[in-house]
Design a protein around this motif. Structure first.
Motif, PDB file in Angstrom:
ATOM      1  N   SER A  15       8.600  -5.632  -6.970  1.00 33.16           N
ATOM      2  CA  SER A  15      10.003  -5.694  -7.375  1.00 33.16           C
ATOM      3  C   SER A  15      10.871  -6.258  -6.250  1.00 33.16           C
ATOM      4  O   SER A  15      11.835  -6.979  -6.514  1.00 33.16           O
TER       5      SER A  15
ATOM      6  N   SER B 200      12.034   1.753  -6.055  1.00 33.95           N
ATOM      7  CA  SER B 200      10.592   1.858  -5.810  1.00 33.95           C
ATOM      8  C   SER B 200      10.311   1.834  -4.301  1.00 33.95           C
ATOM      9  O   SER B 200       9.397   2.504  -3.832  1.00 33.95           O
TER      10      SER B 200
ATOM     11  N   THR C  48      17.127  -1.826 -20.709  1.00 29.66           N
ATOM     12  CA  THR C  48      18.476  -2.314 -20.490  1.00 29.66           C
ATOM     13  C   THR C  48      19.127  -2.491 -21.843  1.00 29.66           C
ATOM     14  O   THR C  48      18.605  -3.222 -22.701  1.00 29.66           O
TER      15      THR C  48
ATOM     16  N   GLN D  72       4.055  -0.361 -17.246  1.00 30.02           N
ATOM     17  CA  GLN D  72       2.906  -0.232 -16.368  1.00 30.02           C
ATOM     18  C   GLN D  72       1.987   0.858 -16.855  1.00 30.02           C
ATOM     19  O   GLN D  72       2.362   1.691 -17.678  1.00 30.02           O
ATOM     20  N   TYR D  73       0.784   0.838 -16.367  1.00 27.91           N
ATOM     21  CA  TYR D  73      -0.215   1.801 -16.799  1.00 27.91           C
ATOM     22  C   TYR D  73      -1.277   1.922 -15.718  1.00 27.91           C
ATOM     23  O   TYR D  73      -1.723   0.917 -15.162  1.00 27.91           O
TER      24      TYR D  73
ATOM     25  N   VAL E 149      15.331  -1.757  -9.400  1.00 19.96           N
ATOM     26  CA  VAL E 149      13.925  -1.337  -9.354  1.00 19.96           C
ATOM     27  C   VAL E 149      13.364  -1.510  -7.942  1.00 19.96           C
ATOM     28  O   VAL E 149      12.645  -0.640  -7.433  1.00 19.96           O
ATOM     29  N   ALA E 150      13.704  -2.638  -7.319  1.00 15.08           N
ATOM     30  CA  ALA E 150      13.212  -2.879  -5.954  1.00 15.08           C
ATOM     31  C   ALA E 150      13.665  -1.765  -5.005  1.00 15.08           C
ATOM     32  O   ALA E 150      12.883  -1.226  -4.216  1.00 15.08           O
TER      33      ALA E 150
ATOM     34  N   ILE F 155      14.771  -8.213 -13.428  1.00 16.00           N
ATOM     35  CA  ILE F 155      13.785  -7.634 -14.348  1.00 16.00           C
ATOM     36  C   ILE F 155      14.451  -7.233 -15.655  1.00 16.00           C
ATOM     37  O   ILE F 155      15.443  -6.519 -15.664  1.00 16.00           O
ATOM     38  N   ILE F 156      13.892  -7.726 -16.761  1.00 14.88           N
ATOM     39  CA  ILE F 156      14.434  -7.424 -18.090  1.00 14.88           C
ATOM     40  C   ILE F 156      13.646  -6.307 -18.738  1.00 14.88           C
ATOM     41  O   ILE F 156      14.187  -5.468 -19.447  1.00 14.88           O
ATOM     42  N   GLU F 157      12.349  -6.329 -18.525  1.00 12.71           N
ATOM     43  CA  GLU F 157      11.488  -5.344 -19.175  1.00 12.71           C
ATOM     44  C   GLU F 157      10.290  -5.145 -18.260  1.00 12.71           C
ATOM     45  O   GLU F 157       9.781  -6.114 -17.686  1.00 12.71           O
ATOM     46  N   SER F 158       9.847  -3.917 -18.125  1.00  7.51           N
ATOM     47  CA  SER F 158       8.706  -3.656 -17.261  1.00  7.51           C
ATOM     48  C   SER F 158       7.898  -2.503 -17.826  1.00  7.51           C
ATOM     49  O   SER F 158       8.450  -1.483 -18.207  1.00  7.51           O
TER      50      SER F 158
ATOM     51  N   VAL G 117       4.578  -1.382  -6.915  1.00  5.67           N
ATOM     52  CA  VAL G 117       5.828  -1.652  -7.624  1.00  5.67           C
ATOM     53  C   VAL G 117       6.926  -2.019  -6.630  1.00  5.67           C
ATOM     54  O   VAL G 117       7.705  -2.961  -6.851  1.00  5.67           O
TER      55      VAL G 117
ATOM     56  N   SER H 152       6.200   4.652 -15.383  1.00  5.59           N
ATOM     57  CA  SER H 152       7.568   4.170 -15.241  1.00  5.59           C
ATOM     58  C   SER H 152       7.966   3.429 -16.501  1.00  5.59           C
ATOM     59  O   SER H 152       7.216   2.599 -17.006  1.00  5.59           O
TER      60      SER H 152
ATOM     61  N   GLN I 140      11.515   1.596 -18.450  1.00  4.72           N
ATOM     62  CA  GLN I 140      12.907   1.225 -18.263  1.00  4.72           C
ATOM     63  C   GLN I 140      13.435   0.516 -19.474  1.00  4.72           C
ATOM     64  O   GLN I 140      12.674   0.057 -20.324  1.00  4.72           O
TER      65      GLN I 140
ATOM     66  N   ILE J 267       4.021   6.182  -7.811  1.00  9.57           N
ATOM     67  CA  ILE J 267       4.498   6.116  -9.200  1.00  9.57           C
ATOM     68  C   ILE J 267       3.320   6.233 -10.154  1.00  9.57           C
ATOM     69  O   ILE J 267       2.349   5.488 -10.062  1.00  9.57           O
ATOM     70  N   ILE J 268       3.417   7.166 -11.090  1.00 10.57           N
ATOM     71  CA  ILE J 268       2.362   7.400 -12.082  1.00 10.57           C
ATOM     72  C   ILE J 268       2.705   6.721 -13.390  1.00 10.57           C
ATOM     73  O   ILE J 268       1.856   6.190 -14.084  1.00 10.57           O
TER      74      ILE J 268
ATOM     75  N   PHE K 183       1.239  -3.799 -23.936  1.00 10.52           N
ATOM     76  CA  PHE K 183       2.521  -3.340 -23.375  1.00 10.52           C
ATOM     77  C   PHE K 183       3.677  -3.641 -24.316  1.00 10.52           C
ATOM     78  O   PHE K 183       3.752  -4.711 -24.892  1.00 10.52           O
TER      79      PHE K 183
ATOM     80  N   HIS L 299      -3.381   2.723 -25.506  1.00 11.41           N
ATOM     81  CA  HIS L 299      -4.220   2.700 -24.307  1.00 11.41           C
ATOM     82  C   HIS L 299      -3.915   3.858 -23.358  1.00 11.41           C
ATOM     83  O   HIS L 299      -4.741   4.222 -22.545  1.00 11.41           O
ATOM     84  N   LYS L 300      -2.721   4.448 -23.467  1.00 12.23           N
ATOM     85  CA  LYS L 300      -2.379   5.543 -22.563  1.00 12.23           C
ATOM     86  C   LYS L 300      -3.093   6.848 -22.937  1.00 12.23           C
ATOM     87  O   LYS L 300      -3.160   7.757 -22.126  1.00 12.23           O
TER      88      LYS L 300
END
Lengths: 299, 299, 299, 299
Positions: free
Chosen positions: D37, B37, B54, D52-53, B33-34, D47-50, D33, B50, B52, B47-48, D299, C258-259
């Protein structure tokens, strides 16, 4: 059972001392409703609720469930049934009267996972599930404390497929001793013998942890996960000798997505299992279900 | 297509002239991600949205979908992709950029029952389904009027299992002529050959009229009726060469009861089919779906 | 209307030439069902479906809907109603017979947003909504093409609150000319005068784009968005002179998060509006609804 | 609490000894981000879970929740937070790190109806609700047995509107003594003072027994019955000083019909209340909720 639960049941019996249900199925023909409703009127019964269904409007099977109030019902029940026999003969009816004050005696079978049992116990002790939970039978000890804390006898009968008949002998003795009217398999993970099933036709209620007929048999959540389904479900049905093929009473589903693994699905599914089994049992206790071959009519 | 629809599509393209999506899957490792991004930031992309996932936190596969805005995107797209290749190599990524202004060209296949097609057409002409419906192919004539009234070409290609390859030859020519990006089987009741399927991996979307894996194959509503289920469903999935076994995109259900015969179930089911297929197609058009073996990740 | 639609309606009339419904409400007392079912039996009518409800088992109002087949119904209908009057008098009944072969004539009112109208047209032309859609009245021109393409007359009557009575004069003339049985407000955004409403009690059906009683009045989706609700809904109800306060026929909801902004909610909501209004209208057309003060009983 | 529950919690803490969450909101701008990150990567966090909004893609507020694993987290947590302050300053962030091994301490307030409390206790003892239920406070004695049987202290504090401040003094002392992180009003029927609410902003979670904003205030089921709605609901929200107006976390509904009286609706509703409150609490415990004025982002 605990005194406060017994009191709820006793109140219910008293309030319903004049309440009964009449369930009928017979070949459809004109005049059934007229005849039956006149019979009830002549016997001073007032219809409270009535539902009917004709499988095929052109000469199929006719089904009806009538709930009624009748003064002095306990004294008149015998005469009612005797008199009704004449009508039943004329119309070739399968029929039964059930009396709401005769609260059904229930045995619950459970294995290791207690969530369905606990839902039933909780609804029961709060007065929402009107049955006499007479005993719990388990091949594990996990649920003993919870069951006994409500004053319900708990019988531990270890079981496996090699000692099936011997186990069932013990179970049958208990069912006889407690004069049980309905058997609930609340995640009981042993298969019953054909002989056992045959002796309790249409009053063993099972919960299967999938949306039948998808994922018949073992490990449905793992298989649902592996198939990548977007909804998982649970099914409550009467037990027959075809595994997971008995008449379906109720089903429901919940949404899952790619983030849910098999363990997540199991947790989500347990919540569905609880509510589906609970609804199915209530309908059975209220005599709302008529089994028509491999299907149920739920009034 | 009709001018008012074209205008909606053109407006959409213009509004999204700087909007793109980046879809990636690769073995999970720290820093993805780092790195990604930072790459986007360095290329002035904002980024609008995102999402992810695993597959297994302990060393599984990593998936991400990023939607972003980037000034002068059309001029920079090539450079962006070239530059990204370096990162992709480092992390062993499968990846693609898609551009929102490149509205996908869609072919719809349909047989006798037009309900799913009509739902798509209705959503399309009202601006809710953002695709270029380039053509409709059918082995029947029933839907011609509706399709042509919206200015969409309608190709009647009679089909049956004996002339499958010949039929597909004609279809393939049309798909090539119209440069189609996605094929929707909106109740197209012919089986496609393995060759045809292999040429369009993960962009043929089918609607099956049952809750898969229940009732795979023909006549699901009749079989659901005969089994006495209390819920019926529909499933949209990508087509593979295992009948009704492709990666599931979306499913939904509706409640039925003993009063519903197979014809009633079919009617109730058509409503589910319409909405399930429509949702699945929209997610595909928005590049929200990544296929991971026989499953979908829907972001 | 188009010939293929007319043919469907004519077939339906023919198939149901002997089918009728009897709707009754009256004070509860013993013997109603017995009397009514004997009456039907004596007139050679065979009960196909029967549903009843007692508002309060202790001396409340009794409601029943009976659907029956009766040979030579068209010839016997007058006599049937005349004979029934005697029973009705004895039990102080409100009652009506409706005849399934008398397909109801429907007027649809619509403003700018055609989604509900189009759902009705689509269900109608496919034979799923059994009515005679006699005309569409609108204060806009947007839906003219779609309506006329099915052979339904389209009347454009500009409207605003300053010319309400004059507009309604024109509408009333049309309703009279077409002898309309039911009026559907399929997102018609003008308020009707008390006089207009009073002339069509319990047969104007509206769709309101919120989960009533939440968000009565204008702009419900914006207000839902501003409140941050997690579910949005739609409500179909009979129109009375209290805005959005008429008897509710059907409601449904959909999940949002919320989106979703107000525009997203509107799109999601339109799909609910379509299905809720469609269900409500079908129940009305099948004479399944009895209005009891400000509530509906839906059999 | 009982030993077997403590063991579950201890296992969970151990399994999550390196797991944390970072919640941020700040004005949207490019590079957030990428910066965050990179920061996590530089600190060896995976990062396991991310999720955003962005409230409004054109210059609105940006929200992100990141769950990550970081070796030796307990030793590094302080440094992590100190280092992060620099980034936070640059981007004008509201932010917090939460540590999964710091299981939240919960107080449950309840009045006479224990169904929501019992659902929580059941999920808790089975390991599905990961909190430290430190105490239960009630203005009634009904739930004492059940609570104490799980080893949870039960405080009976009689309450009414005339002694509100005095009651809250006692409650505040207990909350302080147990160092509580979250307060759940599981059908606690007393109104809290503005002072009390202000001290616990966004961590008092209430369940209201209606589909808000319908039926704000007392007796929602009776009012729903009187209005004749076809769906009833429940709403879980953070408590603010506007009655039933706080940010909504979760809502759900269930279908009812004319046969359901107010008492039936109450029973049906209790089942919704249980699941809605349970979901809302879990999301809170997992730090999935960000409050944005009068709304929640989940989230």
């Amino acid at each position: 059972m605990k005194a406060y639960i017994k009191e709820k049941i006793d109140n219910y019996k008293h309030q319903n001392k004049n309440r009964a249900r009449l369930l009928i199925n017979c070949p459809d023909q004109p005049g059934i409703v007229a005849t039956v409703s006149k019979f009830l009127y002549d016997h001073e019964a007032n219809i409270i609720e009535s539902s009917q269904y004709t499988a095929d409007p052109e000469g199929g099977e006719f089904f009806i469930r009538i709930e009624f109030e009748c003064p002095n019902l306990k004294e008149k029940a015998n005469q009612l049934e005797t008199d009704f026999q004449l009508i039943a003969n004329n119309f070739d009816m399968d029929w039964k009267f059930t009396y709401v004050f005769e609260v059904k005696k229930m045995a619950v079978f459970v294995s290791k996972e207690p969530h369905c049992l606990l839902e039933l116990l909780w609804e029961w002790q709060s007065g929402d599930l009107m049955a006499d939970i007479s005993l719990v039978i388990s091949n594990h000890e996990v649920a003993r404390d919870m069951v006994e804390s409500l004053g319900v006898p708990y019988y531990y009968i270890p079981a496996n497929k090699d000692i099936r008949e011997e186990v069932e002998q013990k179970q049958l003795q208990l069912l006889k001793k407690y004069d049980v009217d309905v058997i609930v398999l609340a995640r009981y993970m042993q298969i019953l013998t054909p002989k056992f099933v045959a002796q309790h036709e249409n009053y063993i209620i099972n919960i299967h942890h999938s949306f039948l007929p998808a994922f018949i048999g073992a490990n449905p959540y793992e298989r649902a996960y592996n198939r990548g389904v977007k909804l998982i479900g649970a099914t409550s049905h009467y037990v027959t000798n075809d595994l997971d093929e008995g008449p379906i009473i109720e089903q429901d589903i919940s949404r899952v997505d790619h983030k849910d693994n098999a363990a997540d699905m199991k947790k989500i599914g347990q919540s569905i299992e609880r509510s589906v089994l609970s609804r199915a049992i209530k309908w059975h206790l209220e005599d709302r279900i008529i089994v028509d071959r491999n299907k149920t009519i739920v009034f």
